[in-house]
Design an enzyme around this catalytic site. Structure first.
Site, PDB file in Angstrom:
ATOM      1  N   GLN A  93      35.419 -32.620 -87.781  1.00  0.00           N
ATOM      2  CA  GLN A  93      34.613 -30.893 -87.253  1.00  0.00           C
ATOM      3  C   GLN A  93      33.012 -31.465 -87.476  1.00  0.00           C
ATOM      4  OE1 GLN A  93      33.348 -27.797 -89.815  1.00  0.00           O
ATOM      5  NE2 GLN A  93      35.430 -27.270 -89.194  1.00  0.00           N
ATOM      6  N   TYR A 164      27.519 -18.760 -87.708  1.00  0.00           N
ATOM      7  CA  TYR A 164      26.765 -19.620 -87.540  1.00  0.00           C
ATOM      8  C   TYR A 164      25.930 -20.148 -86.622  1.00  0.00           C
ATOM      9  CZ  TYR A 164      28.855 -21.476 -92.328  1.00  0.00           C
ATOM     10  OH  TYR A 164      28.929 -21.181 -93.756  1.00  0.00           O
ATOM     11  N   CYS A 337      44.885 -23.206-107.169  1.00  0.00           N
ATOM     12  CA  CYS A 337      43.251 -22.813-106.866  1.00  0.00           C
ATOM     13  C   CYS A 337      42.950 -20.891-107.771  1.00  0.00           C
ATOM     14  CB  CYS A 337      42.889 -22.626-105.545  1.00  0.00           C
ATOM     15  SG  CYS A 337      41.187 -21.978-105.682  1.00  0.00           S
ATOM     16  N   GLU A 406      46.958 -22.437-130.826  1.00  0.00           N
ATOM     17  CA  GLU A 406      46.458 -21.948-130.521  1.00  0.00           C
ATOM     18  C   GLU A 406      47.001 -20.750-132.033  1.00  0.00           C
ATOM     19  OE1 GLU A 406      45.523 -18.312-128.164  1.00  0.00           O
ATOM     20  OE2 GLU A 406      44.574 -20.842-127.427  1.00  0.00           O
TER      21      GLU A 406
END
Length: 637
Positions: A93, A164, A337, A406
């Site tokens: 890129q 950009y 994610c 826990e």
């Protein structure tokens, strides 16, 4: 599954439809660290890597992108050869420039398309690029692409999106030039078109070319931003120029959260909307990105013809193996994610190299290798938040005997509460991953266990990883703070307490603001009270803050800043601001005054045991810190 089917870009065949998009990782110029970062994603099953390279640093100086030149050529060739060994293609890129105010040594002003202020209200202006500088940049683009092809790269992607440098040439908002590079559509496209022509002349028409561009900025046309109508015109132009694929993104730095949608974006992203419109007017394959590591969303986008190729950046940081896991029917093992943007883009913007909140090895593939332990240890982990879960998984993978205690009946700690708002529900996927992996690794986890010195003494661990998190602040000094209608934001998010129609939230930090949005969406009238002079006073990365501030722009939410809580009464709170006291009517008071580390047990244990404190029980911070510290604690066992 269409995601796993091969696809063509010109004469190039990809083994599946998952490509790693470039993220400007700030790792170096194809040294071993950079090479391992990319190759790890090739090993994990990606069909193609988009390696981000800046054409020249002579105009803007150092940038997060790598540089490909004679000095770094051998490293880049090593990357290409090793990726090819996994059946993964490599696409350079090429970024002509950032156009974001970076400045090479010796320059008096940063250079850009036009002599405009750096940002609205800025006293400093850009220096417009000269024709000679434009030609120099274009020449360096061509030279770099030719070098990449020599190294064995399979394709080139021209970086022309998102505000950009190239996009600024293409857009009236930033291009006020009066020469052949400004004004009409043809002139504004000249910078890009000349690069395309130069690249084709240097590497041939059969070298696959992709252009990444922004069909729509989703900002007002009257301010000079691009609408989808001109985006369609650009797509048609690029197809006529002989480009082989289009990579669609949206937005710019003026609405930056669109480009890398944060955790608040749950539904389909605007990239898919723009891609669909472009796909209707071109026969070229369409790549797009934006939270498409969610395999259901990605597969739906492919099946419905919105895109042909799925671009993934952050998802491959979180789990380099996620393409292979899909092929192996191990979707439940995908480390999702959380879209916090903290480890990746925030780190890079701060001049640090790329990281990941949930994958402590991202960017450290050569430095943080987890090896099997030479001696098996009895490891006790106190707390099953993200830090505790990461410690447990890593310790088990290293071969230790692991047990987790826990105090609640689920994993996640305070991050569990953070995932309860509907606009952050996708965060639960990482908690599911932790639960699945602990089961598969046969890690003993005991829920509803309040750890004490006596229990620890009875267990006799070799090492303790203390990940007990933090507790909500509830100052005893404020009159009325223990009244029945005073509750914590944590209890509100968990639906543990009744909430009236008029709510005052004390504290307009991240938790207070998110709770305000949740309640406002339920029809509650909410007043935020904050001592600082603005909401979100603690650092919140700009992409996340931009979107959260939009959510806060709700008719049911009022914010009072530079205002201090003085007293809580039955049907109101007394506050002081601007030198005067006032009462705010409310039937529920929600405390969101922050958290303090939960360290009492740590202090009681540290003299008698080898114990490592990690995460919020050290200092209240982010998931990134907790996970990284927990992993490092295991590495040091």
């Amino acid at each position: 599954m269409k995601l796993l089917q091969p696809v063509q870009i010109g004469n190039l065949e990809l083994k599946n439809r998952i490509v790693m998009v470039a993220m400007g990782p700030e790792l170096g110029n194809f040294d071993d660290k950079t090479v391992e970062y990319y190759v790890r994603r090739a090993e994990g099953g990606a069909a193609m890597l988009l390696t981000n390279v800046i054409a020249t640093e002579e105009i803007e100086g150092h940038s997060p992108s790598s540089v490909l030149n004679e000095d770094s050529f051998a490293g880049y060739k090593k990357l290409v050869d090793r990726a090819h060994a996994y059946g993964c293609k490599v696409c350079i890129q090429i970024m002509p420039g950032s156009g974001l105010g970076l400045m090479a040594p010796g320059r008096q002003k940063p250079a850009c398309v036009s002599a405009l202020p750096l940002y609205p209200g800025s006293e400093m202006t850009y220096e417009a690029l000269t024709i000679e500088e434009i030609k120099f940049i274009q020449g360096e683009v061509v030279k770099t692409v030719a070098l990449a092809k020599k190294a064995g790269a399979d394709a080139v992607e021209v970086h022309a999106y998102g505000g950009y440098l190239t996009d600024k040439f293409m857009t009236p908002r930033w291009n006020t030039r009066t020469d052949e590079y400004g004004g009409c559509f043809e002139n504004r496209m000249r910078f890009l078109n000349e690069m395309i022509d130069g690249i084709k002349e240097a590497v041939g028409n059969d070298f696959p070319m992709i252009v990444k561009f922004t069909p729509c900025h989703y900002l007002p046309q009257e301010a000079g931003y691009r609408t989808i109508e001109e985006g369609i015109e650009i797509a048609r132009m690029l197809e006529q120029k002989g480009v082989n694929a289009l990579h669609i993104d949206v937005g710019c730095h003026d609405n930056w959260y669109l480009a890398m949608p944060p955790s608040y974006q749950q539904e389909a992203v605007l990239q898919l909307s723009a891609s669909r419109k472009i796909k209707e007017v071109t026969s070229l394959p369409i790549i797009s990105n934006g939270r498409l590591s969610d395999t259901d969303k990605a597969e739906t986008a492919l099946e419905n013809g919105y895109i042909d190729i799925v671009g993934v950046g952050r998802g491959l940081l979180a789990d380099p193996d996620f393409p292979n896991k899909i092929m192996e029917h191990k979707n439940d093992e995908i480390r999702s994610c959380i879209y916090c943007n903290e480890g990746c883009i925030k780190s890079v913007c701060e001049g640090a190299h790329i990281r990941c909140a949930v994958n402590p090895m991202a960017g450290f593939e050569t430095h943080k290798v987890l090896n099997k332990a030479e001696e098996k240890k009895k490891v006790l982990i106190i707390g099953a938040g993200p830090g505790g879960c990461q410690a447990a998984i890593a310790a088990a993978e290293a071969g230790h005997d692991v047990e987790v205690w826990e105090k609640l009946d689920h994993v996640g700690g305070n991050f569990h509460n953070a995932c309860l708002p509907p606009f952050k529900r996708d965060g639960n996927k990482i908690l599911s991953y932790y639960a699945v992996m602990m089961k598969k690794l046969e890690i003993r986890i005991k829920y509803c266990v309040e750890a004490t010195k006596e229990l620890v003494d009875g267990y006799e661990p070799d090492i303790i990883i203390y990940a007990a998190g933090a507790l909500p602040v509830r100052p005893k000094s404020i009159p009325g703070i223990h009244m029945g209608h005073v509750v914590t934001a944590t209890d509100v998010l968990q639906n543990k307490v009744p909430v009236g129609k008029e709510v005052t939230i004390i504290g307009a930090g991240l938790v207070g603001c998110e709770t305000a949005v949740v309640l406002a969406e339920k029809g509650k009238k909410v007043t935020l009270v904050e001592m600082a002079d603005h909401v979100l006073p603690e650092p919140v990365f700009i992409q996340n803050a931009m979107m959260l501030n939009q959510l806060l722009n709700h008719t049911n939410i009022t914010a009072k800043t530079s205002t201090k809580l003085m007293e809580i009464k039955e049907n109101q709170v007394l506050v002081q601001g601007s030198g005067r006291e006032e009462g705010i009517a409310c039937d529920t008071v929600v405390l969101a005054m922050g958290f303090v580390p939960n360290t009492d047990l740590y202090e009681a244990l540290k003299e008698d045991y080898t114990i490592v404190n990690v995460g919020d029980s050290v200092k209240v911070r982010k998931v990134l810190d907790a996970v990284s510290e927990a992993y490092d604690a295991v590495l040091n066992i």
